[in-house]
Design an enzyme around this catalytic site. Structure first.
Site, PDB file in Angstrom:
ATOM      1  N   ASN A 179       5.895   6.326   0.432  1.00 13.67           N
ATOM      2  CA  ASN A 179       7.373   6.109   0.588  1.00 13.67           C
ATOM      3  C   ASN A 179       7.880   5.453   1.892  1.00 13.67           C
ATOM      4  O   ASN A 179       8.908   5.633   2.001  1.00 13.67           O
ATOM      5  CB  ASN A 179       8.231   7.356  -0.093  1.00 13.67           C
ATOM      6  CG  ASN A 179       7.748   7.727  -1.460  1.00 13.67           C
ATOM      7  OD1 ASN A 179       7.514   6.949  -2.330  1.00 13.67           O
ATOM      8  ND2 ASN A 179       7.630   9.131  -1.602  1.00 13.67           N
ATOM      9  N   ARG A 180       7.071   5.217   2.638  1.00 12.19           N
ATOM     10  CA  ARG A 180       7.412   4.695   3.971  1.00 12.19           C
ATOM     11  C   ARG A 180       7.939   5.555   4.743  1.00 12.19           C
ATOM     12  O   ARG A 180       8.738   5.260   5.900  1.00 12.19           O
ATOM     13  CB  ARG A 180       8.168   3.406   3.804  1.00 12.19           C
ATOM     14  CG  ARG A 180       7.668   2.246   3.163  1.00 12.19           C
ATOM     15  CD  ARG A 180       6.414   1.756   3.942  1.00 12.19           C
ATOM     16  NE  ARG A 180       5.820   0.641   3.470  1.00 12.19           N
ATOM     17  CZ  ARG A 180       4.544   0.522   2.741  1.00 12.19           C
ATOM     18  NH1 ARG A 180       4.213   1.639   2.177  1.00 12.19           N
ATOM     19  NH2 ARG A 180       4.152  -0.460   2.532  1.00 12.19           N
ATOM     20  N   LEU A 181       7.680   6.918   4.565  1.00 14.19           N
ATOM     21  CA  LEU A 181       8.346   8.336   5.346  1.00 14.19           C
ATOM     22  C   LEU A 181       7.417   8.343   6.495  1.00 14.19           C
ATOM     23  O   LEU A 181       6.785   9.472   6.644  1.00 14.19           O
ATOM     24  CB  LEU A 181       8.609   9.201   4.526  1.00 14.19           C
ATOM     25  CG  LEU A 181       9.744   9.108   3.595  1.00 14.19           C
ATOM     26  CD1 LEU A 181       9.988  10.513   2.797  1.00 14.19           C
ATOM     27  CD2 LEU A 181      10.960   8.437   4.044  1.00 14.19           C
ATOM     28  N   GLU A 229       0.958  -1.296  -0.023  1.00 15.86           N
ATOM     29  CA  GLU A 229      -0.098  -0.007  -0.197  1.00 15.86           C
ATOM     30  C   GLU A 229       0.708   1.167  -0.100  1.00 15.86           C
ATOM     31  O   GLU A 229       1.941   1.354   0.715  1.00 15.86           O
ATOM     32  CB  GLU A 229      -0.946  -0.040   1.090  1.00 15.86           C
ATOM     33  CG  GLU A 229      -1.903  -1.050   1.296  1.00 15.86           C
ATOM     34  CD  GLU A 229      -3.111  -0.993   0.462  1.00 15.86           C
ATOM     35  OE1 GLU A 229      -3.373   0.431  -0.261  1.00 15.86           O
ATOM     36  OE2 GLU A 229      -3.734  -1.762   0.045  1.00 15.86           O
TER      37      GLU A 229
END
Length: 207
Positions: free
Chosen positions: A185-187, A3
């Site tokens: 972006n998994r930030l 996701e």
């Protein structure tokens, strides 16, 4: 299965002064979003030698003192908490791309508080608390149902069911509460309240 989260940033300047106030805000938003059982939380306990176990329970109360759930004190989690009070709670609100992670110490609440809550439970749930020797091995489902029916005959609808002595509330007093907000972006944002002698400090963790 991947996701890409897209959410509003979680900023230190927008947080409440304490974790319970921030929890109340996020919990209200989870309830307003019509999540299925937003009060469902994963409780993780461990034996004194560090063997962990986890299960989902329902949060029933929360206030400035901490988070309360109810259980059989003779269950696995009850016995592990008696031996090692350090626990973790996790609220996994995936549709909101949020989670809350609590670490703290667990202890039994008073019997008066337990009895007051027990009387608010549906009649069948009261009987179930009496009927089940939670976490113990039983021979069959029929054995459990037979025990329930015996108690149902003894305490029919409309009669007062006694709160079992081995059943009651557990309060988790937090020493750290992390609010996690997913981002692309998994930030992700991870802001954690940590208890100090003077109150609470807030720190940001790398995702």
């Amino acid at each position: 299965m991947r996701e890409q989260y897209r959410s509003t940033p979680l900023d230190e300047g927008t947080l409440a002064a304490g974790p319970m106030e921030q929890f109340a805000q996020w919990f209200a938003e989870a309830a307003a979003a019509a999540l299925l059982e937003p009060n469902a939380m994963i409780v993780s306990t461990a034996t004194p030698d560090g063997r962990p176990s986890s299960r989902t329970v329902l949060l029933k109360q929360y206030d400035a003192r901490g988070f309360v759930f109810f259980t059989n004190y003779d269950s696995r989690k009850g016995r592990e908490i008696d031996a090692n009070p350090h626990v973790s709670l996790l609220f996994p609100w995936h549709p909101l791309e949020r989670q809350i992670i609590v670490t703290g110490r667990a202890a039994r609440i008073g019997r008066d508080e337990t009895a007051t809550y027990f009387r608010t439970r549906p009649h069948g749930s009261q009987l179930g608390a009496l009927a089940s020797d939670q976490s113990r091995v039983i021979s069959s489902r029929e054995e459990l149902l037979r025990r329930y029916e015996e108690l149902s005959a003894r305490y029919p609808e409309g009669t007062q069911v006694p709160a079992p002595a081995h059943w009651g509330g557990i309060r988790v007093v937090p020493d750290a509460v992390e609010f996690w907000q997913g981002h692309e972006n998994r930030l992700h944002d991870r802001l954690r309240y940590v208890r100090t002698d003077g109150g609470w400090t807030i720190e940001r963790l790398a995702p």
